[in-house]
Write an enzyme that holds these catalytic residues in place. Structure first.
Site, PDB file in Angstrom:
ATOM      1  CB  CYS A  29      -0.983   3.855  -9.260  1.00  0.00           C
ATOM      2  SG  CYS A  29      -0.768   2.096  -9.527  1.00  0.00           S
ATOM      3  CG  LEU A  30       1.720   3.111 -15.039  1.00  0.00           C
ATOM      4  CD1 LEU A  30       2.762   2.090 -15.494  1.00  0.00           C
ATOM      5  CD2 LEU A  30       1.350   4.048 -16.179  1.00  0.00           C
TER       6      LEU A  30
ATOM      7  CD  GLN B  28       1.718  -1.556 -11.328  1.00  0.00           C
ATOM      8  OE1 GLN B  28       2.917  -1.534 -11.107  1.00  0.00           O
ATOM      9  NE2 GLN B  28       1.029  -0.468 -11.658  1.00  0.00           N
TER      10      GLN B  28
ATOM     11  N   GLY C 171       7.872   3.546 -12.058  1.00  0.00           N
ATOM     12  CA  GLY C 171       7.969   2.230 -11.437  1.00  0.00           C
ATOM     13  C   GLY C 171       6.904   1.284 -11.940  1.00  0.00           C
TER      14      GLY C 171
ATOM     15  CG  HIS D 194       1.635  -2.240  -7.289  1.00  0.00           C
ATOM     16  ND1 HIS D 194       0.288  -2.183  -7.529  1.00  0.00           N
ATOM     17  CD2 HIS D 194       2.126  -1.046  -7.688  1.00  0.00           C
ATOM     18  CE1 HIS D 194      -0.026  -0.991  -8.044  1.00  0.00           C
ATOM     19  NE2 HIS D 194       1.084  -0.282  -8.142  1.00  0.00           N
TER      20      HIS D 194
ATOM     21  CG  HIS E 217       3.431   3.104  -5.663  1.00  0.00           C
ATOM     22  ND1 HIS E 217       2.422   4.042  -5.588  1.00  0.00           N
ATOM     23  CD2 HIS E 217       3.120   2.297  -6.697  1.00  0.00           C
ATOM     24  CE1 HIS E 217       1.528   3.779  -6.546  1.00  0.00           C
ATOM     25  NE2 HIS E 217       1.928   2.724  -7.234  1.00  0.00           N
ATOM     26  CD  GLU E 218       5.931   0.485  -8.680  1.00  0.00           C
ATOM     27  OE1 GLU E 218       5.181  -0.466  -8.956  1.00  0.00           O
ATOM     28  OE2 GLU E 218       5.670   1.663  -8.988  1.00  0.00           O
TER      29      GLU E 218
HETATM   30 NI    NI Z   1       1.327   1.651  -8.906  1.00  0.00          NI
END
Ligand code: NI
Length: 170
Positions: A91-92, A51, A46, A137, A133-134
């Site tokens: 998470c990235l 981000q 995702g 963000h 989660h997204e």
């Molecule tokens: Ni993330």
């Protein structure tokens, strides 16, 4: 298409709240295409616009084996949540950190596609977890905010040290 740079914690841009998309124009479809390419290049499941430093309510996910089924959610809104449980997330934007988070594992989401068409979908398991989660963000929240205060402090100290070292090396 292009691979976009991904912001990393503690970058303050990650704390901004995204704005609803009102223009379903070329700039938006280009962003969506680039986000999908970036998602696949990162081998993640995702990615949110936040981000990649864009404040529009857009997220992409792909939970397929071979990165063949990208999903796009614009202006997403969760209308039902159920079946809460503890799940492991990463998470990235917070590299090398894994943590357990309390999430709904079933939900119903309403969103728009690239053409602006409204749709509703039921998601479960990792699919549901990834969407939450997204969406966090897009609200300026990170999964580490949900961890214990001790864990958060140690992650924060480590991230600030890393950011200082990067700055010193530059
Ligand atoms: Ni993330």
């Amino acid at each position: 298409m292009a691979i976009l740079g991904i912001l990393e914690y503690p970058d303050p841009q990650l704390r901004l709240s995204a704005n609803p998309v009102t223009e379903f124009d070329v700039s938006m479809t280009r962003l969506v295409d680039d986000m999908i390419e970036t998602l696949h290049a990162s081998k993640a499941i995702g990615l949110s616009a936040t981000q990649v430093n864009d404040q529009r309510q857009i997220l992409v996910m792909d939970l397929s084996e071979n990165a063949e089924a990208p999903e796009v959610y614009i202006n997403p809104e969760i209308i039902k949540k159920a079946a809460w449980g503890i799940v492991e997330e990463s998470c990235l934007s917070v590299p090398d950190i894994v943590g357990n988070v309390f999430r709904a594992t079933k939900l119903q989401v309403r969103a728009q596609d690239q053409a602006g068409n409204l749709f509703e979908r039921e998601l479960s398991g990792m699919h549901a977890v990834c969407l939450q989660h997204e969406m966090d963000h897009l609200a300026g929240k990170l999964f580490i905010d949900k961890l214990s205060i001790f864990r958060r402090l140690s992650i924060r100290a480590r991230a600030h040290k890393k950011a200082r070292e990067k700055k010193a090396a530059a």
